[in-house]
Write a protein that holds these residues in place. Structure first.
Motif, PDB file in Angstrom:
ATOM      1  N   TRP A  21       0.829  -1.208   0.000  1.00 13.27           N
ATOM      2  CA  TRP A  21       0.000   0.000   0.000  1.00 13.27           C
ATOM      3  C   TRP A  21       0.863   1.258   0.000  1.00 13.27           C
ATOM      4  O   TRP A  21       0.528   2.243  -0.670  1.00 13.27           O
ATOM      5  CB  TRP A  21      -0.933   0.013   1.212  1.00 13.27           C
ATOM      6  N   LEU A  22       1.979   1.233   0.718  1.00 12.82           N
ATOM      7  CA  LEU A  22       2.854   2.398   0.749  1.00 12.82           C
ATOM      8  C   LEU A  22       3.526   2.621  -0.611  1.00 12.82           C
ATOM      9  O   LEU A  22       3.704   3.760  -1.052  1.00 12.82           O
ATOM     10  CB  LEU A  22       3.907   2.238   1.844  1.00 12.82           C
ATOM     11  N   LEU A  23       3.913   1.534  -1.274  1.00 13.15           N
ATOM     12  CA  LEU A  23       4.481   1.669  -2.612  1.00 13.15           C
ATOM     13  C   LEU A  23       3.446   2.223  -3.594  1.00 13.15           C
ATOM     14  O   LEU A  23       3.775   3.052  -4.466  1.00 13.15           O
ATOM     15  CB  LEU A  23       5.001   0.320  -3.100  1.00 13.15           C
ATOM     16  N   ALA A  24       2.195   1.768  -3.451  1.00 14.32           N
ATOM     17  CA  ALA A  24       1.134   2.288  -4.323  1.00 14.32           C
ATOM     18  C   ALA A  24       0.932   3.778  -4.086  1.00 14.32           C
ATOM     19  O   ALA A  24       0.749   4.560  -5.048  1.00 14.32           O
ATOM     20  CB  ALA A  24      -0.161   1.517  -4.067  1.00 14.32           C
ATOM     21  N   LEU A  25       0.971   4.201  -2.819  1.00 15.93           N
ATOM     22  CA  LEU A  25       0.828   5.623  -2.505  1.00 15.93           C
ATOM     23  C   LEU A  25       2.001   6.419  -3.080  1.00 15.93           C
ATOM     24  O   LEU A  25       1.807   7.513  -3.639  1.00 15.93           O
ATOM     25  CB  LEU A  25       0.750   5.809  -0.992  1.00 15.93           C
ATOM     26  N   GLY A  44       5.268  16.242  -1.185  1.00 17.38           N
ATOM     27  CA  GLY A  44       4.245  15.211  -1.029  1.00 17.38           C
ATOM     28  C   GLY A  44       4.827  13.846  -0.732  1.00 17.38           C
ATOM     29  O   GLY A  44       4.166  12.995  -0.123  1.00 17.38           O
ATOM     30  N   LEU A  45       6.075  13.609  -1.134  1.00 17.77           N
ATOM     31  CA  LEU A  45       6.716  12.316  -0.858  1.00 17.77           C
ATOM     32  C   LEU A  45       7.056  12.134   0.612  1.00 17.77           C
ATOM     33  O   LEU A  45       7.413  11.031   1.032  1.00 17.77           O
ATOM     34  CB  LEU A  45       7.987  12.184  -1.709  1.00 17.77           C
ATOM     35  N   ILE A  46       6.938  13.197   1.391  1.00 17.61           N
ATOM     36  CA  ILE A  46       7.174  13.056   2.830  1.00 17.61           C
ATOM     37  C   ILE A  46       6.121  12.157   3.468  1.00 17.61           C
ATOM     38  O   ILE A  46       6.400  11.424   4.421  1.00 17.61           O
ATOM     39  CB  ILE A  46       7.177  14.444   3.509  1.00 17.61           C
ATOM     40  N   VAL A  47       4.905  12.188   2.916  1.00 20.05           N
ATOM     41  CA  VAL A  47       3.804  11.410   3.516  1.00 20.05           C
ATOM     42  C   VAL A  47       4.112   9.911   3.524  1.00 20.05           C
ATOM     43  O   VAL A  47       4.091   9.273   4.579  1.00 20.05           O
ATOM     44  CB  VAL A  47       2.477  11.709   2.804  1.00 20.05           C
ATOM     45  N   PRO A  48       4.407   9.268   2.381  1.00 18.78           N
ATOM     46  CA  PRO A  48       4.726   7.835   2.448  1.00 18.78           C
ATOM     47  C   PRO A  48       6.019   7.561   3.216  1.00 18.78           C
ATOM     48  O   PRO A  48       6.151   6.518   3.859  1.00 18.78           O
ATOM     49  CB  PRO A  48       4.847   7.424   0.971  1.00 18.78           C
ATOM     50  N   LEU A  49       6.978   8.495   3.155  1.00 26.98           N
ATOM     51  CA  LEU A  49       8.225   8.300   3.893  1.00 26.98           C
ATOM     52  C   LEU A  49       7.956   8.255   5.396  1.00 26.98           C
ATOM     53  O   LEU A  49       8.483   7.382   6.110  1.00 26.98           O
ATOM     54  CB  LEU A  49       9.207   9.422   3.560  1.00 26.98           C
ATOM     55  N   LEU A  50       7.130   9.164   5.881  1.00 23.26           N
ATOM     56  CA  LEU A  50       6.800   9.196   7.304  1.00 23.26           C
ATOM     57  C   LEU A  50       6.008   7.960   7.712  1.00 23.26           C
ATOM     58  O   LEU A  50       6.290   7.335   8.748  1.00 23.26           O
ATOM     59  CB  LEU A  50       6.005  10.470   7.620  1.00 23.26           C
ATOM     60  N   LEU A  55       5.486   2.321  10.187  1.00 26.35           N
ATOM     61  CA  LEU A  55       4.772   1.060  10.012  1.00 26.35           C
ATOM     62  C   LEU A  55       5.632  -0.096   9.516  1.00 26.35           C
ATOM     63  O   LEU A  55       5.268  -1.258   9.732  1.00 26.35           O
ATOM     64  CB  LEU A  55       3.602   1.251   9.034  1.00 26.35           C
ATOM     65  N   LEU A  56       6.745   0.178   8.848  1.00 21.68           N
ATOM     66  CA  LEU A  56       7.535  -0.896   8.254  1.00 21.68           C
ATOM     67  C   LEU A  56       8.605  -1.399   9.208  1.00 21.68           C
ATOM     68  O   LEU A  56       9.158  -0.640  10.003  1.00 21.68           O
ATOM     69  CB  LEU A  56       8.184  -0.413   6.953  1.00 21.68           C
ATOM     70  N   GLY A  57       8.899  -2.695   9.081  1.00 23.44           N
ATOM     71  CA  GLY A  57       9.954  -3.300   9.872  1.00 23.44           C
ATOM     72  C   GLY A  57      11.328  -2.937   9.342  1.00 23.44           C
ATOM     73  O   GLY A  57      11.469  -2.386   8.252  1.00 23.44           O
ATOM     74  N   TRP A  63      14.705  -0.615   1.904  1.00 23.39           N
ATOM     75  CA  TRP A  63      14.359  -0.736   0.487  1.00 23.39           C
ATOM     76  C   TRP A  63      13.257   0.251   0.109  1.00 23.39           C
ATOM     77  O   TRP A  63      13.258   0.791  -1.005  1.00 23.39           O
ATOM     78  CB  TRP A  63      13.925  -2.166   0.168  1.00 23.39           C
ATOM     79  N   PHE A  64      12.332   0.482   1.019  1.00 21.06           N
ATOM     80  CA  PHE A  64      11.275   1.455   0.730  1.00 21.06           C
ATOM     81  C   PHE A  64      11.852   2.866   0.633  1.00 21.06           C
ATOM     82  O   PHE A  64      11.442   3.658  -0.225  1.00 21.06           O
ATOM     83  CB  PHE A  64      10.200   1.399   1.814  1.00 21.06           C
ATOM     84  N   VAL A  65      12.808   3.202   1.493  1.00 23.20           N
ATOM     85  CA  VAL A  65      13.439   4.521   1.424  1.00 23.20           C
ATOM     86  C   VAL A  65      14.159   4.694   0.087  1.00 23.20           C
ATOM     87  O   VAL A  65      14.109   5.764  -0.535  1.00 23.20           O
ATOM     88  CB  VAL A  65      14.411   4.721   2.599  1.00 23.20           C
ATOM     89  N   VAL A  66      14.833   3.635  -0.375  1.00 22.85           N
ATOM     90  CA  VAL A  66      15.488   3.694  -1.684  1.00 22.85           C
ATOM     91  C   VAL A  66      14.465   3.949  -2.779  1.00 22.85           C
ATOM     92  O   VAL A  66      14.704   4.735  -3.718  1.00 22.85           O
ATOM     93  CB  VAL A  66      16.269   2.391  -1.958  1.00 22.85           C
TER      94      VAL A  66
END
Length: 353
Positions: A21-25, A44-50, A55-57, A63-66
């Motif tokens: 869901w975070l990748l989709a956002l 706007g990219l701050i929202v999924p980063l935060l 929420l992520l382990g 990998w999500f930050v990358v």
């Protein structure tokens, strides 16, 4: 309707659903940045980063930050012009990505996501607080405990553990002050509260402090010492024993005379010397009597030593407990002691028939 969740579980495992869901956002925000590069804000990219940092382990978060950084690179390439304001926003975004990455590496030691890790600490804190009050005392008794930490934080180096072993029916209670204060001592308090809780119900009263001392010596902590006062009370007769390990002495209110007696049991601080001996003071709580167990934060400040602090505490207790013991522990802790030190107090009162 029931087929949709099952199909979703087959395609996306539950453990990866948050990441999906975070990748989709992130992709949706990136698409907006690519379609309207001059209008949609890069921030706007701050929202999924935060959300990812919460929420992520620790395995998924780097990998999500990358992925967020790659999305940011694509959005930068579509910008019509790079004004100083845009450059500053890009710099801040990359700095936030770096901070989240460093945080994820630190969390890898714990192995859980930020929100889950915080909930675990809160649960441990609540367990410490719940250990301080025995709810199965006879109706003729009142037992209250109050705890305040330095600076008002949820974690403290002072804690209370109590239990009633079935084989004896006695109340076994210990008030502990771990070296340090606030969050610095909170982690050691979490560990010691569990260990002391097991020892307290399993050993005879005369062996508890010696076993607690041995346990602390085995930890080899840099600040591996603590003070404690141990109460063993028979609720049927009111007879009690107090043992002390470098801790401020217990104080008893005798209802008949209205005077306070300070029980000076002797014993060394826990975790400093081997084969320590702890003397015992025995007494009786008669109807109307009360007993106070407390930490040095209640009676000691930079401008006042322990003896004067005890006298002041007992004077306040005469006023605050006069005719009403219910809620007395909280009233005393709020009125006394240093707000720069952890404070804990236990009030045991035997009601009149």
């Amino acid at each position: 309707m029931t087929a949709w969740p099952a199909r979703l579980s087959e395609v996306v495992p539950r453990r990866n659903r948050t990441l999906t869901w975070l990748l989709a956002l992130t992709l949706a925000i990136t698409a907006l940045l690519l379609i309207w590069p001059g209008t949609a804000p890069l921030t706007g990219l701050i929202v999924p980063l935060l959300l990812g940092s919460l929420l992520l382990g620790p395995r998924q978060l780097p990998w999500f930050v990358v992925a967020v950084m790659l999305a940011l690179m694509l959005a930068i390439a579509r910008q019509p012009s790079l004004s100083p304001r845009t450059v500053l926003a890009i710099t801040i975004l990359y700095l936030l990505c770096f901070i989240v990455l460093v945080t994820s590496f630190r969390r890898s030691q714990l192995g859980v996501a930020g929100v889950l890790g915080e909930s675990m600490l809160v649960d441990l804190r609540d367990r410490i607080l719940s250990q301080g009050t025995a709810t199965d005392l006879p109706g003729g008794w009142l037992l209250e405990s109050a705890l305040r930490s330095a600076g008002g934080t949820p974690f403290a180096g002072d804690f209370v553990v109590s239990t009633r072993p079935r084989r004896t029916g006695r109340l076994e209670l210990v008030v502990v002050d771990v070296s340090g204060k606030g969050e610095q001592a909170g982690t050691r308090a979490l560990q010691l509260s569990g260990a002391f809780g097991g020892l307290l119900g399993a050993l005879p009263p005369g062996d508890f402090l010696a076993a607690a001392n041995d346990y602390l010596l085995r930890q080899n902590w840099d600040e591996g010492f603590a003070t404690a006062v141990h109460l063993s009370l028979d609720p049927t007769t009111g007879e009690f024993e107090v043992r002390n390990a470098g801790h401020p002495p217990a104080a008893q209110l005798e209802a008949g005379s209205g005077r306070w007696t300070v029980h000076q049991a002797e014993g060394p601080i826990l975790g400093l010397i081997e084969d320590a001996d702890f003397t015992v003071v025995a007494g009786v709580l008669r109807p109307g009597d009360a007993l106070l167990l407390y930490t040095d934060g209640m009676v000691e400040t930079r401008a006042r030593d322990v003896e004067l602090g005890i006298d002041r505490m007992l004077g306040q207790a005469d006023q605050l407990l006069r005719g009403e013991f219910e809620g007395g522990a909280d009233r005393l802790v709020d009125a006394l002691g240093s707000h720069n030190d952890d404070r804990a107090l236990v009030l045991v009162h035997r009601r009149r028939a």
